[in-house]
Design a protein around this motif. Structure first.
Motif, PDB file in Angstrom:
ATOM      1  N   LYS A   1       0.832  -1.128   0.122  1.00  0.00           N
ATOM      2  CA  LYS A   1       0.114  -0.077   0.084  1.00  0.00           C
ATOM      3  C   LYS A   1       0.842   1.356  -0.021  1.00  0.00           C
ATOM      4  CE  LYS A   1      -2.546  -1.701   3.557  1.00  0.00           C
ATOM      5  NZ  LYS A   1      -3.150  -1.104   4.939  1.00  0.00           N
ATOM      6  N   HIS A   2       2.258   1.275   0.092  1.00  0.00           N
ATOM      7  CA  HIS A   2       3.243   2.324   0.055  1.00  0.00           C
ATOM      8  C   HIS A   2       4.247   2.057  -0.842  1.00  0.00           C
ATOM      9  CE1 HIS A   2       1.056   3.458   3.876  1.00  0.00           C
ATOM     10  NE2 HIS A   2       1.113   2.199   4.108  1.00  0.00           N
ATOM     11  N   PRO A   3       3.788   2.064  -2.153  1.00  0.00           N
ATOM     12  CA  PRO A   3       4.849   1.585  -3.133  1.00  0.00           C
ATOM     13  C   PRO A   3       5.962   2.536  -3.349  1.00  0.00           C
ATOM     14  CG  PRO A   3       2.795   2.380  -4.200  1.00  0.00           C
ATOM     15  CD  PRO A   3       2.506   2.398  -2.853  1.00  0.00           C
ATOM     16  N   THR A   4       5.897   3.906  -2.820  1.00  0.00           N
ATOM     17  CA  THR A   4       6.955   4.742  -2.914  1.00  0.00           C
ATOM     18  C   THR A   4       8.102   4.578  -1.610  1.00  0.00           C
ATOM     19  OG1 THR A   4       5.944   6.416  -1.891  1.00  0.00           O
ATOM     20  CG2 THR A   4       5.835   6.368  -4.229  1.00  0.00           C
ATOM     21  N   VAL A   5       7.807   3.721  -0.718  1.00  0.00           N
ATOM     22  CA  VAL A   5       8.566   3.627   0.526  1.00  0.00           C
ATOM     23  C   VAL A   5       9.580   2.463   0.407  1.00  0.00           C
ATOM     24  CG1 VAL A   5       8.734   2.946   3.167  1.00  0.00           C
ATOM     25  CG2 VAL A   5       6.811   4.474   1.814  1.00  0.00           C
ATOM     26  N   TYR A   6      10.865   2.853   0.266  1.00  0.00           N
ATOM     27  CA  TYR A   6      11.615   1.703   0.329  1.00  0.00           C
ATOM     28  C   TYR A   6      12.095   1.025   1.568  1.00  0.00           C
ATOM     29  CZ  TYR A   6      14.380   4.361  -3.352  1.00  0.00           C
ATOM     30  OH  TYR A   6      14.839   4.608  -4.713  1.00  0.00           O
ATOM     31  N   ILE A   7      12.224  -0.390   1.237  1.00  0.00           N
ATOM     32  CA  ILE A   7      12.733  -1.278   2.369  1.00  0.00           C
ATOM     33  C   ILE A   7      13.883  -1.826   2.375  1.00  0.00           C
ATOM     34  CG2 ILE A   7      11.866  -3.372   3.301  1.00  0.00           C
ATOM     35  CD1 ILE A   7       9.399  -3.088   1.144  1.00  0.00           C
ATOM     36  N   LEU A   8      14.775  -1.254   3.627  1.00  0.00           N
ATOM     37  CA  LEU A   8      16.210  -1.635   3.671  1.00  0.00           C
ATOM     38  C   LEU A   8      16.143  -2.863   4.486  1.00  0.00           C
ATOM     39  CD1 LEU A   8      17.120   1.592   3.049  1.00  0.00           C
ATOM     40  CD2 LEU A   8      19.207   0.463   4.131  1.00  0.00           C
ATOM     41  N   SER A   9      16.381  -3.992   4.090  1.00  0.00           N
ATOM     42  CA  SER A   9      16.296  -5.486   4.730  1.00  0.00           C
ATOM     43  C   SER A   9      17.749  -5.852   4.980  1.00  0.00           C
ATOM     44  CB  SER A   9      15.494  -6.269   4.049  1.00  0.00           C
ATOM     45  OG  SER A   9      15.405  -7.351   4.439  1.00  0.00           O
ATOM     46  N   ASP A  10      18.072  -5.468   6.454  1.00  0.00           N
ATOM     47  CA  ASP A  10      19.505  -5.959   6.718  1.00  0.00           C
ATOM     48  C   ASP A  10      19.229  -7.500   7.085  1.00  0.00           C
ATOM     49  OD1 ASP A  10      22.030  -6.298   7.982  1.00  0.00           O
ATOM     50  OD2 ASP A  10      21.935  -4.574   9.218  1.00  0.00           O
ATOM     51  N   GLU A  11      20.023  -8.337   6.393  1.00  0.00           N
ATOM     52  CA  GLU A  11      20.041  -9.697   6.533  1.00  0.00           C
ATOM     53  C   GLU A  11      21.327 -10.181   6.727  1.00  0.00           C
ATOM     54  OE1 GLU A  11      17.464 -11.462   3.257  1.00  0.00           O
ATOM     55  OE2 GLU A  11      16.208  -9.672   3.454  1.00  0.00           O
ATOM     56  N   ILE A  12      22.107  -9.370   7.544  1.00  0.00           N
ATOM     57  CA  ILE A  12      23.560  -9.789   7.730  1.00  0.00           C
ATOM     58  C   ILE A  12      23.480 -11.211   8.406  1.00  0.00           C
ATOM     59  CG2 ILE A  12      23.992  -8.466   9.710  1.00  0.00           C
ATOM     60  CD1 ILE A  12      26.602  -7.980   7.691  1.00  0.00           C
ATOM     61  N   TYR A  13      22.677 -11.608   9.340  1.00  0.00           N
ATOM     62  CA  TYR A  13      22.637 -12.892  10.022  1.00  0.00           C
ATOM     63  C   TYR A  13      21.939 -13.999   9.354  1.00  0.00           C
ATOM     64  CZ  TYR A  13      24.775  -9.477  13.493  1.00  0.00           C
ATOM     65  OH  TYR A  13      25.502  -8.918  14.034  1.00  0.00           O
ATOM     66  N   ASP A  14      21.631 -13.816   8.004  1.00  0.00           N
ATOM     67  CA  ASP A  14      20.808 -14.600   7.383  1.00  0.00           C
ATOM     68  C   ASP A  14      21.120 -16.294   7.510  1.00  0.00           C
ATOM     69  OD1 ASP A  14      22.629 -14.551   5.605  1.00  0.00           O
ATOM     70  OD2 ASP A  14      21.146 -14.791   3.743  1.00  0.00           O
TER      71      ASP A  14
END
Ligand code: PMP
Ligand code: GLU
Length: 411
Positions: A205-218
């Motif tokens: 619903k918020h297509p202009t919002v970036y998502i920073l997904s920090d997955e350094i411990y994946d």
């Protein structure tokens, strides 16, 4: 006779004055100093594996040095390194990407900095929504890039996870990005795939919002919860910047190799910024990337050791009187709540005011080092962080020492 002139102190920028030093690095440095001075400290401070970097990785760098890879490199990195990262993300994280989406940087810390600088405009009241407690460097990095961090506070009762509704309530027309870190530093907990899918539905619903997904411990997970990369969800993948690196799972903290997988224009902007800021990562480190990302057996060996330590630390922390702790299921941290002890007196007679005072008294009275939760935000001031990137012996002795110390507090 010589007269000495007192020269005025030169002024610092407001920006430099506003940024606190990293508490996690400060504690590690303090422990090193104490050890160098001959003090027998049990350290749960550093968020870095105690394993040596696997030899195959070190050999790849030595080989590169022997071949003379010691000159300037392209800011986008070598095609082999970019392709190895894209391949890892496609196969292990189900993220559809090519090498054009990859930016390789001096540690994941630099990847986050460059990503934020690529998407935030200073002076425009732009906000980045972050569930807290969160890693201490997020707030300074957001502010250095000209944004403001908006916290979504969580608590130990929910394993420090927030709902899509809680995140959405923090989104305003000024929101430029949300930052999620799963598994989490400092909480040691992680979101289940369904919880992330629900967050992704909200983010559509918020297509202009970036998502920073920090997955350094994946790759450091100790339960049957699977890691889901937000960038693998097709409906939001164009919004996602995935952050990862070799520091944690490959025991390579000092090598400073991090990367981002971002929409092509963002990856390109990050590489351009990098070309002006620090050119590239160290030349001979590129050769380590394809080698490291192929080393699944060694990573699995280290993960198994961390899993045993996670279970041991949790078992021992549960014996502490009047504290609460969420079970660590990923990364290498436990984040117990210790605020019951505020206002109470330590065995040596110190009245504890807060997390920082607790940590100092603990170090002074028992020679056990942990990190105060204060700089992690949210309910962090009620907590301390213990890293279990250390031996089982140290965990056994140090965590039990804390238990004995706590049981001697008086009101
Ligand atoms: N993200 C998180 C959540 C971390 O804990 C760290 C730890 N340093 C980083 C990013 C940065 O890692 P590095 O710069 O060492 O690659
Ligand atoms: N991320 C690790 C920690 O939280 C390493 C130190 C740092 O970069 O903050 O301890």
């Amino acid at each position: 006779m010589q007269t000495s002139t007192i020269l005025p102190t030169m002024k610092l920028s407001e920006r430099a004055k506003s940024i606190p030093p990293s508490i996690t690095l400060a504690i590690s440095a303090q422990v090193k100093e104490l050890k160098a001075a001959g003090k027998d400290v049990i350290a749960f401070g550093a968020g870095e594996p105690d394993f040596d970097t696997p030899e195959k990785i070190t050999n790849a760098a030595i080989e590169a040095l022997r071949l003379g890879v010691t000159h300037y490199m392209p800011s986008s990195g070598t095609p082999e390194a970019r392709e190895a990262i894209a391949n890892k993300l496609r196969i292990e994280n189900n993220i559809e990407c090519t090498e054009a989406n990859i930016s390789i940087n001096s540690g994941a810390k630099m990847s986050i900095n460059l990503a934020l600088m690529s998407i935030l405009d200073p002076g425009k009241n732009q906000e980045v929504v972050v569930p807290t407690p969160a890693w201490v460097s997020y707030k300074p990095m957001i502010e250095l890039a000209g944004g403001t961090m908006i916290e979504v506070p969580t608590s130990v009762d929910t394993g420090f996870k927030c709902t899509p509704e809680e995140i959405e309530a923090a989104i305003t027309p000024n929101t430029k990005a949300i930052m999620l870190n799963t598994p989490s530093n400092p909480c040691g907990t992680m979101y289940a795939p369904d919880e992330l899918r629900a967050i992704a539905v909200m983010l559509q619903k918020h297509p202009t919002v970036y998502i920073l997904s920090d997955e350094i411990y994946d790759e450091l997970i100790y339960s049957d919860i699977e890691h889901l990369s937000l960038g693998s969800i097709p409906e939001i993948s164009h919004q996602v910047i995935t952050i990862n690196g070799l520091s944690k799972a490959y025991a390579m903290t000092g090598w400073r190799v991090g990367y981002a997988c971002a929409p092509e224009n963002v990856a390109k902007a990050m590489n351009t910024l990098q070309s002006q800021i620090n050119t590239s990562i160290t030349s001979f480190c590129y050769a380590t990337i394809p080698v490291a990302l192929e080393m699944k057996d060694e990573v699995e060996e280290m993960r198994k050791v961390f899993a045993k330590r996670a279970a041991l630390m949790f078992e021992l922390i549960q014996k502490w009187p009047n504290t609460e702790c969420a079970q660590p299921t990923g990364a290498f941290y436990a984040f117990p709540k210790i605020s019951y002890y505020y206002g109470k007196t330590t065995p040596a007679g110190t009245v504890i005011q807060d997390s920082v005072g607790f940590v100092q008294a603990l170090l002074d009275e028992t020679s056990v080092a942990v990190v105060p939760g204060t700089d992690f935000g949210g309910c962090g001031p009620d907590h301390i962080r213990l890293s279990f990137a250390c031996s089982e012996d140290q965990i056994e002795t140090g965590v039990s020492k804390i238990c004995d110390w706590l049981s001697l507090f008086t009101t």
